[in-house]
Design a protein around this motif. Structure first.
Motif, PDB file in Angstrom:
ATOM      1  N   THR A   1       0.633  -2.756  -8.343  1.00 25.96           N
ATOM      2  CA  THR A   1       1.915  -2.651  -7.638  1.00 25.96           C
ATOM      3  C   THR A   1       1.748  -3.001  -6.165  1.00 25.96           C
ATOM      4  OG1 THR A   1       2.625  -0.929  -9.180  1.00 25.96           O
ATOM      5  CG2 THR A   1       3.823  -1.083  -7.104  1.00 25.96           C
ATOM      6  N   ALA A   2       0.672  -2.514  -5.559  1.00 29.41           N
ATOM      7  CA  ALA A   2       0.417  -2.793  -4.146  1.00 29.41           C
ATOM      8  C   ALA A   2       0.251  -4.290  -3.900  1.00 29.41           C
ATOM      9  CB  ALA A   2      -0.829  -2.037  -3.683  1.00 29.41           C
ATOM     10  N   VAL A   3      -0.521  -4.949  -4.740  1.00 24.28           N
ATOM     11  CA  VAL A   3      -0.745  -6.388  -4.581  1.00 24.28           C
ATOM     12  C   VAL A   3       0.567  -7.155  -4.769  1.00 24.28           C
ATOM     13  CG1 VAL A   3      -1.956  -8.396  -5.515  1.00 24.28           C
ATOM     14  CG2 VAL A   3      -3.182  -6.240  -5.190  1.00 24.28           C
TER      15      VAL A   3
ATOM     16  N   SER B   1      -6.516   2.091  -7.939  1.00 23.60           N
ATOM     17  CA  SER B   1      -6.839   1.436  -9.208  1.00 23.60           C
ATOM     18  C   SER B   1      -5.607   1.396 -10.106  1.00 23.60           C
ATOM     19  CB  SER B   1      -7.975   2.183  -9.932  1.00 23.60           C
ATOM     20  OG  SER B   1      -7.541   3.482 -10.285  1.00 23.60           O
ATOM     21  N   GLY B   2      -5.720   0.673 -11.189  1.00 22.30           N
ATOM     22  CA  GLY B   2      -4.682   0.643 -12.215  1.00 22.30           C
ATOM     23  C   GLY B   2      -3.359   0.088 -11.748  1.00 22.30           C
TER      24      GLY B   2
ATOM     25  N   GLU C   1     -13.131   3.775  -1.000  1.00 22.71           N
ATOM     26  CA  GLU C   1     -13.691   2.477  -1.409  1.00 22.71           C
ATOM     27  C   GLU C   1     -12.673   1.671  -2.216  1.00 22.71           C
ATOM     28  OE1 GLU C   1     -15.273   5.434  -2.243  1.00 22.71           O
ATOM     29  OE2 GLU C   1     -16.544   5.422  -0.467  1.00 22.71           O
ATOM     30  N   GLY C   2     -12.017   2.340  -3.150  1.00 22.02           N
ATOM     31  CA  GLY C   2     -10.996   1.658  -3.953  1.00 22.02           C
ATOM     32  C   GLY C   2      -9.837   1.180  -3.110  1.00 22.02           C
ATOM     33  N   LEU C   3      -9.445   1.991  -2.132  1.00 23.30           N
ATOM     34  CA  LEU C   3      -8.343   1.596  -1.239  1.00 23.30           C
ATOM     35  C   LEU C   3      -8.714   0.367  -0.415  1.00 23.30           C
ATOM     36  CD1 LEU C   3      -7.116   5.050   0.083  1.00 23.30           C
ATOM     37  CD2 LEU C   3      -5.902   3.519  -1.465  1.00 23.30           C
ATOM     38  N   ASP C   4      -9.944   0.348   0.086  1.00 23.50           N
ATOM     39  CA  ASP C   4     -10.380  -0.810   0.874  1.00 23.50           C
ATOM     40  C   ASP C   4     -10.386  -2.083   0.026  1.00 23.50           C
ATOM     41  OD1 ASP C   4     -10.667   0.700   3.166  1.00 23.50           O
ATOM     42  OD2 ASP C   4     -12.802   1.096   2.814  1.00 23.50           O
ATOM     43  N   ASP C   5     -10.796  -1.959  -1.232  1.00 23.74           N
ATOM     44  CA  ASP C   5     -10.802  -3.107  -2.131  1.00 23.74           C
ATOM     45  C   ASP C   5      -9.378  -3.615  -2.380  1.00 23.74           C
ATOM     46  OD1 ASP C   5     -11.887  -4.992  -4.086  1.00 23.74           O
ATOM     47  OD2 ASP C   5     -10.970  -3.672  -5.594  1.00 23.74           O
TER      48      ASP C   5
END
Length: 122
Positions: A25-27, A19-20, A44-48
Motif C-alpha cells: 500500500t505504501a509503495v 511488510s505485506g 529495518e523493514g520500514l527503511d526497506d
C-alpha cells in the motif's frame, strides 16, 4: 497535481507498513505521488519500504511505533501531522504535547440517556 501523480500534495499515514499489504500500500501511494508516513515496530523493514517508495518516485518518512501502546500511537499521529516533504518526522511534534487517545468507554453517556422518561400530562 498532475495526471500521472493524482495524489501529489496529499499525506498518507500507514501503520504496519514494514511488510505485506502495508508495504504494498505504501509503495502504491508513493507511486501515485502521496507523501507517505510509515509506521511499524521494525525499523529495518520500514527503511526497506522507504527505499522502495523512493524508487517508485515517492517520498516516505519512517517512524517506529508499537500500535499496542496508546501513548506511542498518539505521539506517532502528532508527528505524522507535523511531517513535511523535507522533514524526517517528529522534530516539531516533539515540542508539542500529544493528545491522549480517548476510548468509547471513557466518554460520558449522552444527556438523553441520563434523563428520566417523559411522563404524560393527564
Amino acid at each position: 497535481m498532475s495526471a500521472d501523480q493524482p495524489l501529489a500534495g496529499h499525506r498518507v499515514v500507514i501503520t504496519g507498513a514494514s511488510s505485506g499489504i502495508g508495504a504494498a500500500t505504501a509503495v502504491a501511494f508513493a507511486a501515485a505521488g502521496a507523501r507517505v508516513v510509515l509506521g511499524a515496530r521494525g525499523r529495518e523493514g520500514l527503511d526497506d519500504v522507504a527505499r522502495r517508495c523512493a524508487a517508485a518516485g515517492g517520498n516516505a518518512s519512517v517512524r517506529p511505533v508499537d500500535c499496542t501502546d496508546a501513548a506511542a500511537v498518539a505521539t506517532f499521529a502528532a508527528e505524522a501531522r507535523a511531517c513535511s516533504v523535507a522533514s524526517t518526522c517528529g522534530s516539531a511534534a516533539r515540542r508539542r504535547r500529544a493528545r491522549p487517545v480517548r476510548r468509547r468507554a471513557d466518554r460520558r453517556p449522552c444527556a438523553r440517556r441520563r434523563r428520566e422518561p417523559r411522563r404524560s400530562h393527564e
